[in-house]
Design a protein around this motif. Structure first.
Motif, PDB file in Angstrom:
ATOM      1  N   GLU A 176     -53.862   4.594  -1.639  1.00 15.06           N
ATOM      2  CA  GLU A 176     -53.284   5.539  -0.748  1.00 15.06           C
ATOM      3  C   GLU A 176     -54.572   6.412   0.003  1.00 15.06           C
ATOM      4  O   GLU A 176     -55.650   6.589  -0.450  1.00 15.06           O
ATOM      5  N   GLY A 177     -54.227   6.517   1.218  1.00 13.20           N
ATOM      6  CA  GLY A 177     -55.484   6.883   2.151  1.00 13.20           C
ATOM      7  C   GLY A 177     -56.010   5.864   3.105  1.00 13.20           C
ATOM      8  O   GLY A 177     -56.813   6.194   4.033  1.00 13.20           O
ATOM      9  N   PHE A 178     -55.852   4.633   2.621  1.00 17.05           N
ATOM     10  CA  PHE A 178     -56.400   3.428   3.107  1.00 17.05           C
ATOM     11  C   PHE A 178     -55.372   2.592   3.900  1.00 17.05           C
ATOM     12  O   PHE A 178     -54.154   2.681   3.271  1.00 17.05           O
ATOM     13  N   GLU A 179     -55.524   1.719   4.847  1.00 19.92           N
ATOM     14  CA  GLU A 179     -54.593   0.810   5.346  1.00 19.92           C
ATOM     15  C   GLU A 179     -55.065  -0.401   5.672  1.00 19.92           C
ATOM     16  O   GLU A 179     -56.466  -0.502   6.007  1.00 19.92           O
ATOM     17  N   LEU A 180     -54.533  -1.674   5.527  1.00 19.66           N
ATOM     18  CA  LEU A 180     -55.029  -2.827   5.825  1.00 19.66           C
ATOM     19  C   LEU A 180     -55.245  -2.944   7.441  1.00 19.66           C
ATOM     20  O   LEU A 180     -54.466  -2.545   7.984  1.00 19.66           O
TER      21      LEU A 180
END
Length: 194
Positions: A53-57
């Motif tokens: 959570e907090g990251f995205e691809l």
């Protein structure tokens, strides 16, 4: 009697004593390095399960690297090998945003770099048996295994590898990895890269 000195840095076992903390000017010299890296597209929904959570691809791509390091100053001239799996990701914090490679796992074949990277900097490192690069010009081969089970094997056929300051990006036509849990690798994946 042992007492902590707040001006020192410590590694376990801390009671063996501290050392002067390296500053931003500290240099780590790897005088001989060879790396092979390739990337391939995989299922975005399955891959997203591994990104916190907090990251995205940024894109549904696995980047898999093999590196062989030698003549390392901080290892008294020794060396080690690693296999790294990462994905292109973006961190979206309340204050900061950053785009780069999010490391899913790093396997290494020596304890010292594992402990330094995992315990001191939080890189997800674990042990594996990783062969040195076998070279039969112009071909390059290597394998990685855990408890005699091979999970990676590389064949770069007819490639021209660069060493030292250069970085070579080898893109085999059909990269394959043994599925660790069947989630992020294609169903058709075999036990070897090629």
């Amino acid at each position: 009697m042992f007492r902590f000195d707040e001006s020192k840095c410590y590694r376990m076992p801390a009671h063996f004593g501290g050392f002067d903390c390296p500053g931003p000017e500290a240099a780590l010299y790897y005088r001989d390095a060879v790396s092979i890296t390739f990337a391939y597209t995989t299922d975005e929904n399955q891959l997203a399960n591994y990104v916190p959570e907090g990251f995205e691809l940024v894109r549904p791509e696995l980047n898999i690297s093999y590196s062989q390091f030698r003549e390392i100053d901080w290892m008294a001239g020794g060396g080690y090998n690693l296999v790294q799996v990462s994905v292109p990701a973006r961190y979206n914090g309340k204050r900061d945003q950053l785009e780069g490679q999010f490391i899913l796992v790093v396997w290494e074949n020596k304890t010292w770099p594992i402990l330094g990277g995992r315990e001191e900097t939080g890189i997800p490192k674990i042990y594996a048996d990783i062969e040195d690069l076998h070279i039969i010009q112009p071909n390059y081969y290597t394998t990685a295994s855990m408890k005699v089970i091979h999970f990676c094997a590389w064949k770069c056929l007819g490639q021209s590898l660069w060493t030292g300051k250069h970085w070579h990006r080898c893109r085999p036509p059909q990269p394959r990895l043994m599925p660790l849990d069947g989630a992020i690798f294609p169903e058709s994946a075999a036990q070897e890269l090629i």
